[in-house]
Scaffold this active site. Structure first.
Site, short mmCIF file in Angstrom:
data_model
loop_
_atom_site.label_atom_id
_atom_site.label_comp_id
_atom_site.label_asym_id
_atom_site.label_seq_id
_atom_site.Cartn_x
_atom_site.Cartn_y
_atom_site.Cartn_z
N LEU A 7 0.84 -1.19 0.00
CA LEU A 7 0.00 0.00 0.00
C LEU A 7 0.88 1.25 0.00
CD1 LEU A 7 -2.74 -1.02 2.60
CD2 LEU A 7 -2.54 -1.60 0.16
N ARG A 14 1.18 13.96 7.49
CA ARG A 14 1.96 14.34 8.66
C ARG A 14 3.40 14.74 8.30
NH1 ARG A 14 -0.07 9.02 11.68
NH2 ARG A 14 -0.49 8.55 9.49
N LYS A 21 4.84 10.49 0.61
CA LYS A 21 5.66 10.02 1.73
C LYS A 21 6.55 8.84 1.38
CE LYS A 21 3.58 7.81 5.03
NZ LYS A 21 2.73 7.61 6.21
N GLN A 72 -5.52 3.86 -6.55
CA GLN A 72 -6.59 4.18 -5.59
C GLN A 72 -6.82 5.69 -5.76
OE1 GLN A 72 -5.46 4.33 -1.48
NE2 GLN A 72 -7.52 3.92 -0.71
N ASP A 101 5.22 2.50 3.92
CA ASP A 101 5.92 3.38 4.87
C ASP A 101 6.51 2.61 6.05
OD1 ASP A 101 3.59 2.83 6.25
OD2 ASP A 101 3.26 4.89 6.92
N GLY A 135 -1.69 1.81 15.63
CA GLY A 135 -2.88 1.10 16.07
C GLY A 135 -2.47 0.13 17.17
N ASN A 165 0.10 -2.65 16.05
CA ASN A 165 -0.06 -3.29 14.75
C ASN A 165 1.02 -2.74 13.82
OD1 ASN A 165 -1.02 -4.21 12.25
ND2 ASN A 165 -2.42 -2.47 12.04
N SER A 401 52.57 27.01 -14.45
CA SER A 401 51.39 27.57 -13.78
C SER A 401 50.61 28.51 -14.68
CB SER A 401 51.82 28.34 -12.54
OG SER A 401 52.48 27.47 -11.67
N ARG A 436 52.96 33.69 -24.50
CA ARG A 436 52.51 34.79 -23.65
C ARG A 436 53.22 36.05 -24.11
NH1 ARG A 436 56.11 32.11 -19.05
NH2 ARG A 436 58.04 33.23 -19.45
C1 UD1 Z 1 -1.40 2.21 9.90
C2 UD1 Z 1 -2.36 1.26 10.64
C3 UD1 Z 1 -1.95 1.18 12.10
C4 UD1 Z 1 -0.53 0.67 12.19
C5 UD1 Z 1 0.43 1.55 11.36
C6 UD1 Z 1 1.76 0.84 11.25
C7 UD1 Z 1 -4.53 1.43 9.56
C8 UD1 Z 1 -5.89 2.01 9.60
N1 UD1 Z 1 -3.70 1.79 10.52
O1 UD1 Z 1 -1.54 3.49 10.47
O2 UD1 Z 1 -2.82 0.26 12.79
O3 UD1 Z 1 -0.12 0.69 13.55
O4 UD1 Z 1 -0.07 1.72 10.03
O5 UD1 Z 1 2.72 1.63 10.60
O6 UD1 Z 1 -4.25 0.62 8.72
N2 UD1 Z 1 -2.38 4.10 2.31
C9 UD1 Z 1 -2.99 3.92 1.10
N3 UD1 Z 1 -4.23 4.41 0.90
C10 UD1 Z 1 -4.94 5.05 1.87
C11 UD1 Z 1 -4.32 5.23 3.13
C12 UD1 Z 1 -3.03 4.74 3.31
O7 UD1 Z 1 -2.38 3.34 0.18
O8 UD1 Z 1 -6.08 5.45 1.62
C13 UD1 Z 1 -1.01 3.58 2.51
C14 UD1 Z 1 -0.01 4.68 2.85
O9 UD1 Z 1 0.62 5.16 1.67
C15 UD1 Z 1 0.97 3.97 3.77
C16 UD1 Z 1 0.15 2.85 4.40
O10 UD1 Z 1 -1.01 2.70 3.61
O11 UD1 Z 1 2.04 3.40 3.04
C17 UD1 Z 1 -0.25 3.17 5.84
O12 UD1 Z 1 -0.98 4.38 5.88
P1 UD1 Z 1 -0.79 5.45 7.03
O13 UD1 Z 1 -1.71 6.58 6.75
O14 UD1 Z 1 0.63 5.73 7.22
O15 UD1 Z 1 -1.36 4.63 8.29
P2 UD1 Z 1 -0.90 4.80 9.80
O16 UD1 Z 1 -1.61 5.95 10.40
O17 UD1 Z 1 0.57 4.75 9.89
MG MG Z 2 2.03 4.93 8.52
#
Ligand code: UD1
Ligand code: MG
Length: 455
Positions: A7, A14, A21, A72, A101, A135, A165, A401, A436
C-alpha cells in the site's frame, strides 16, 4: 501461491510536504523501494503496488516492470487501498499486505506471518516503548486477540497498550476479499481501516493469529519527519556496524552515512562526517579524511582521500593521494601514485601513473600521461560553446602555472609549457612552448598624480 500487496497511495499528510511520503529516502533510497525489495525476496507469484497520491512519481521511482500497479483514486483508508488490489489476486493465493511506509520489515517476520495465516488471518505485532501513532493490539484477559484500535479511536486505557499493529497482515485472498468488503468507515477518521478485517474474521469464527516481532527496526513506520530521522539513525548505526565488521575503522559511527552498497577490505579508515553513496569499493588500507562525500567510486589499496573532497563516478587506483578539497567528477581515472591536490576539478579525465595536478586546476576531457605535472591555475578549455574537445598530454609533460590549454590540443612526451601560456597548437616531444606576451620594463616611468579638486 503467494501474492504481495504493497500500500503506497497515501499522501503522508503528517510529513507536511508535497513529496509523496513513500518517496522519502531512507539510506538514499525511497521507502517504497525498500519494501519492494523485501517483497521480491519472498519470491511471490506477483507483487501489487497500490498507488494514488503522486501515482506517476511513485511508479517512476519504483522503476521496474515486475509488479502490477493499481490506482486508488481517492485515499479512503488502508482497507479501501487493499480492496483495489485484492480483486486482481488469485482467490486461492495467500496474500501478504505490506505498507510502503514500513521500509525495513524483515523477511523472517514475514515468513512467520505467512505461515501463521492458514485459512484465517495473521497479523504482525510489535511491542514499543513509545507506541504513539500506531494502532494498538487489544487482547482479552487470557491474551486472546480482540481487535486493533487506531490511536484516534482509542480510550486512554487502550492508548496505554504498548503492543502495536505493524501493518503486516497475511490471509487467503478470497477470505480477505470477503472481510475487506465488510469493513465500514464508522470511526474517528471516517476511513476504511485494513486492520478491521481481523475483528470481522474473529466474529465469523475464522482463526486469527498474532505473530510478535522481536526485531526493533523491523516494524517502525514513517509518518512524521521525526520518525524518518529516528529510523535513518537506527538504520545507519546498523549499516556502519556491518562495515566495521568488514574491517573498517570508523572514527564516529554517528558521523558516517552509507547510502548504497559499500565493499570494504581490511584496514580501511574513515574519519568523521563522511557520506558514502551508490556503489563503492574500498581497497585495503584506504583512508578517507573528514568531510568527504563519495559516490559510485572504486578506490584502490592504500590510496588516501584527504579531507573535504567530493568524488563521483571515479576510479582511483592504488597509492594515489586526493585532496584536500579535490573534486573528481564522472569519468575520472586516477592511476597508481597519482596526485590530485586542493581545488583541482577533474572530469572525464585519465591521470596516468604518478601524474600530478597539485593545486587549483580544471582538467576536463583530458588524458594526462604518466609522471606529467600540471601546474597551479592550469585550465583545459574543453568547451567551445557547442562541443567538447580533448586535451592529450604525453608522458613527463610539464605544464607551467596558469596555462590555458585550448582543446583539441596535444602535448607530446617531455613537452614543456612555460607558465602563463595559452596553448592553441600542438607541442611536439621535448619542445618548449611559450605563448605569452613578452615582459617589457619601462625606464623613467612616472606615476600618475592626482589633480587638485578632481576625483
Ligand atoms: C497504519 C495502521 C496502524 C498501524 C500503522 C503501522 C490502519 C488504519 N492503521 O496506520 O494500525 O499501527 O499503520 O505503521 O491501517 N495508504 C494507502 N491508501 C490510503 C491510506 C493509506 O495506500 O487510503 C497507505 C499509505 O501510503 C501507507 C500505508 O497505507 O504506506 C499506511 O498508511 P498510514 O496513513 O501511514 O497509516 P498509519 O496511520 O501509519
Ligand atoms: Mg504509517
Amino acid at each position: 501461491m503467494l501474492e504481495v500487496i504493497i500500500l503506497a497511495a497515501g499522501k503522508g499528510s503528517r510529513m507536511q510536504s508535497n513529496l509523496p511520503k513513500v518517496l522519502y529516502p531512507l539510506a538514499g533510497r525511497p521507502l517504497v523501494n525498500h519494501v519492494l525489495d523485501v517483497a521480491r525476496a519472498l519470491g511471490p507469484e506477483r507483487v501489487h503496488l497500490v498507488v494514488g497520491h503522486g501515482a506517476d512519481l511513485v511508479q517512476a521511482a519504483a522503476n521496474a516492470q515486475d509488479f502490477v500497479c493499481h490506482v486508488q483514486a481517492e485515499q479512503l483508508g488502508t482497507g479501501h487501498a487493499a480492496l483495489q488490489a485484492i480483486t486482481s489476486c488469485n482467490p486461492d493465493s495467500t496474500v501478504l499486505v505490506l505498507f510502503g511506509d514500513v521500509p525495513l520489515i524483515g523477511s523472517d517476520s514475514l515468513h512467520g506471518v505467512i505461515a501463521a495465516a492458514g485459512p484465517g488471518v495473521a497479523l504482525l505485532s510489535a511491542t514499543l516503548d513509545e507506541p504513539v501513532g500506531y494502532g494498538r493490539v487489544i487482547r482479552d484477559q487470557q491474551g486472546g486477540f480482540l481487535a486493533v484500535i487506531e490511536e484516534a479511536d482509542a480510550s486512554p486505557s487502550e492508548q496505554a497498550v504498548k503492543e502495536i499493529n505493524t501493518g503486516v497482515l497475511a490471509a487467503q485472498a478470497s477470505a480477505l476479499m470477503g472481510w475487506l468488503s465488510g469493513v465500514d468507515n464508522n470511526n474517528a477518521q471516517s476511513e476504511y481501516y485494513l486492520p478491521d478485517v481481523l475483528a470481522l474474521a474473529k466474529e465469523q469464527g475464522a482463526p486469527v493469529s498474532v505473530v510478535e516481532s522481536t526485531n526493533g527496526l523491523d516494524t517502525l513506520g514513517v509518518n512524521t519527519p521525526q520518525q524518518l530521522e529516528h529510523l535513518e539513525r537506527l538504520y545507519q548505526a546498523k549499516l556502519v556496524d556491518q562495515l566495521m565488521s568488514a574491517g573498517a575503522v570508523v572514527a564516529d559511527r554517528s558521523r558516517l552515512d552509507i547510502r548504497g552498497q559499500v565493499q570494504c577490505c581490511r584496514d580501511v579508515r574513515i574519519d568523521v562526517n563522511v557520506v558514502l553513496e551508490g556503489n563503492i569499493a574500498l581497497g585495503e588500507g584506504v583512508s578517507i579524511g573528514a568531510n568527504c562525500v563519495i559516490r559510485d567510486a572504486e578506490i584502490g589499496a592504500a590510496s588516501q582521500i584527504l579531507p573535504f573532497s567530493h568524488i563521483e563516478g571515479a576510479v582511483i587506483k592504488s597509492g594515489a593521494v586526493i585532496g584536500p578539497y579535490a573534486r573528481l567528477r564522472p569519468g575520472t581515472v586516477v592511476d597508481d601514485q597519482a596526485r590530485v591536490g586542493n581545488f583541482v576539478e577533474v572530469k572525464n579525465t585519465h591521470l596516468g601513473k604518478g601524474a600530478k595536478a597539485s593545486h587549483l586546476a580544471y582538467l576536463g576531457d583530458a588524458y594526462i600521461g604518466s609522471r606529467s605535472n600540471v601546474g597551479a591555475g592550469t585550465i583545459t578549455c574543453n568547451y567551445d560553446g557547442a562541443s567538447k574537445h580533448r586535451t592529450t598530454l604525453g608522458e613527463s609533460v610539464f605544464v607551467g602555472s596558469n596555462s590555458t590549454l585550448v582543446a583539441p590540443v596535444t602535448i607530446e612526451d617531455g613537452g614543456f609549457v612555460a607558465a602563463g601560456s595559452t596553448i592553441t597548437e600542438d607541442v611536439k616531444a621535448d619542445q618548449l612552448a611559450v605563448a605569452r606576451g613578452r615582459q617589457r620594463n619601462v625606464e623613467g616611468w612616472t606615476k600618475p598624480v592626482k589633480t587638485e579638486g578632481k576625483g
